[in-house]
Design an enzyme around this catalytic site. Structure first.
Site, mmCIF file in Angstrom:
data_model
loop_
_atom_site.group_PDB
_atom_site.id
_atom_site.type_symbol
_atom_site.label_atom_id
_atom_site.label_comp_id
_atom_site.label_asym_id
_atom_site.label_seq_id
_atom_site.Cartn_x
_atom_site.Cartn_y
_atom_site.Cartn_z
ATOM 1 C CE LYS A 169 -1.591 3.114 2.435
ATOM 2 N NZ LYS A 169 -1.616 4.266 1.549
ATOM 3 C CD GLU A 244 13.371 1.418 9.414
ATOM 4 O OE1 GLU A 244 13.821 2.429 9.985
ATOM 5 O OE2 GLU A 244 13.963 0.324 9.418
ATOM 6 C CD GLU A 378 9.829 13.672 11.024
ATOM 7 O OE1 GLU A 378 8.650 13.296 11.116
ATOM 8 O OE2 GLU A 378 10.736 12.956 10.565
#
Ligand code: NAD
Length: 476
Positions: A169, A244, A378
């Site tokens: 996906k 990750e 982030e």
């Protein structure tokens, strides 16, 4: 207009049962250049069924067969390198100078998996036991938009090497790139059902993969927020997860480093991939008494970089992927200013002459403190925060004072010191004095940056189950 209206299941491009459409928007111009038809839960189930059926025979293929498949996948990608690079420029805004390298990296991942496969010992003895590594089962691969080709092939290469079948996906923002890549997979003549690709949203296709009991493992790259959702969603079906996730990587420059090299390299590391890289060194730590020099060098490094159309050969920084991402980065730049950081260069708004796309002014902040939002979160855009330290001890403490732990960078003339600091930094990858990544070595995060490791032998091992057999040599 590019219409992506098929998904890939059981070796065939078919129409999805999902009917929702999503515009494909060029980040350089904000113009719609195509449309993708999104798959739904039914499409995901169909793909999982195909992958499950194919697993029976694929899991029993030989090392030689799978090695040949990885070679064919690599060759099929390289056959269409120019088209793939153009799609990366059009759909993602990758600068031309980086786009071809990204396709090569995607192909090289498959060759690294091939090498790992050929070296791997699937059977070995421990005492009287025979210990066997077996493919874990059907793997759901879920990827982000910021490095679509290589994220997919890193996971696919490991799965094929292990003997696992997959349902991919991809990010809904990478539909054109995925379509071309899938055509390469098709051309590589892989047995039907081994590779299935379903476009769709995380909440539909992604969610089906994470809860479906026929999927044994999820291999995910993306944000920490979604990574946590996936981890929760996979508990009941006891899936293995490789995650990750995001980063806020530190870059420590010691007093004895060559600042004329280390500071421009720090800026480049932060701005890599248009500032949209999980391993970007976004927190730069420098000795307090060298701050003025660092500011000058950082400003000069930014001024020497061309922000421009990704199609132009000398562009270093292209646009951000979406207007949403652009707005998010603008918000962080405003927050940095409001919270009292010193703007060295850049700021809110678009660079002159580039108002038509998602272009951000490459930005550097100095006098950033650890409490500021821009030092903690982030940003995923070309925004560098400079923080200062008085002692190396303090530098390491500040570097580790984050929930993340993906990458870290160190610059110093003293290699012994560099290696000592590397051992104290909580990060999955440490790069010393401008060194690059070793793509055969493990990659992954500490803390909220992830679980598990990818690439080479470690990536392969993540896709394997271990079985211990005793008495295999005993007759009744
Ligand atoms: P994202 O987390 O928003 O989406 C990633 C993928 O997950 C997409 O395909 C999305 O559709 C899917 N998804 C969303 N919700 C889901 C759900 N509930 N269930 C299943 N799937 C779901 O990330 P993004 O915005 O596409 O990418 C940027 C992020 O990726 C950044 O945080 C970046 O640091 C991270 N990233 C990490 C690495 C790494 O190797 N550690 C590499 C690249 C990017």
């Amino acid at each position: 207009m590019r219409n992506i209206d098929s998904i890939y299941i059981n070796g065939k491009f078919i129409a999805p049962s999902g009917t929702d459409l999503l515009d494909l928007v060029n980040p350089t111009t904000r113009e719609v250049f195509g449309r993708v038809t999104l798959g739904n839960e039914e499409d995901a189930k169909l793909a999982i069924t195909a992958a499950k059926a194919a697993f029976t025979s694929f899991s029993r293929t030989s090392v030689q067969e799978r090695s040949a498949m990885l070679q064919r996948l690599n060759d099929a990608i390289l056959d269409r390198i120019d088209e793939l690079a153009e799609a990366n420029i059009l759909e993602y805004g990758a600068p031309r100078m980086a786009a071809t390298g990204r396709v090569k990296l995607a192909a090289a991942n498959l060759m690294d998996s091939k090498e790992a496969l050929e070296q791997f010992e699937f059977v070995h003895m421990i005492g009287k036991a025979k210990v066997i590594a077996e493919p874990v089962g059907v793997i759901g691969i879920i990827t982000p938009w910021n490095a679509s080709y290589s994220q997919i092939t890193a996971k696919l290469g490991a799965a094929i090497a292990a003997g696992c079948t997959v349902v991919i996906k991809p990010s809904e923002l990478s539909a054109l790139q995925t379509q071309l890549l899938t055509e390469c997979f098709h051309a590589a003549d892989i047995p039907a059902g081994v590779i299935n690709v379903v476009n769709g949203l995380g909440a539909t296709v992604g969610a089906e993969l994470t809860r479906n009991r026929h999927v044994a493992m999820i291999n995910f790259t993306g944000s920490t927020r979604v990574g946590k959702e996936i981890r929760r969603a996979t508990v009941d079906s006891m899936k293995r997860v490789t995650l990750e996730l995001g980063g806020k990587s530190p870059n420590i420059v010691l007093d004895d480093a060559d600042f004329t090299k280390a500071i421009p390299a720090a800026v480049r590391s932060c701005y890599t991939n248009n500032g949209q890289a999980c391993v970007a060194g976004t927190r730069l730590f420098v000795p307090e008494h060298r701050l003025e020099e660092v500011k000058k060098l950082a400003r000069a490094a930014v001024e020497s970089m061309k922000v421009g159309l990704p199609s132009e050969a000398d562009t270093i920084l292209g646009p951000l992927v979406t207007e949403k991402q652009y707005n998010q980065v603008q918000h962080y730049i405003s927050t940095g200013i409001q919270e009292g950081a010193e703007l060295v260069i850049g700021g809110v708004g678009q660079p002159q002459g580039l108002e038509q796309g998602n272009f951000v002014k490459p930005t550097v902040f100095a006098n950033v403190t650890e409490e500021m939002t821009i030092a903690k979160e982030e940003i995923f855009g070309p925004v560098l925060s400079i923080l200062t330290y008085r002692t190396e001890e303090e530098a390491v403490e500040m570097a580790n004072n984050t929930d993340y732990g993906l990458g870290a960078y160190i610059s110093t003339a003293n290699l012994e010191k560099a290696n000592e600091l590397a051992s104290r930094i909580q990060a999955g990858v440490v790069l010393i004095n401008g060194a690059g990544f070793e793509m055969k070595a493990p990659f992954g995060g500490f803390k909220h940056s992830g679980i598990g490791r990818e690439y080479g032998i470690y990536g392969l091992e993540d896709c394997l189950e271990t079985k211990t057999i005793t008495g295999f040599d005993l007759l009744m």
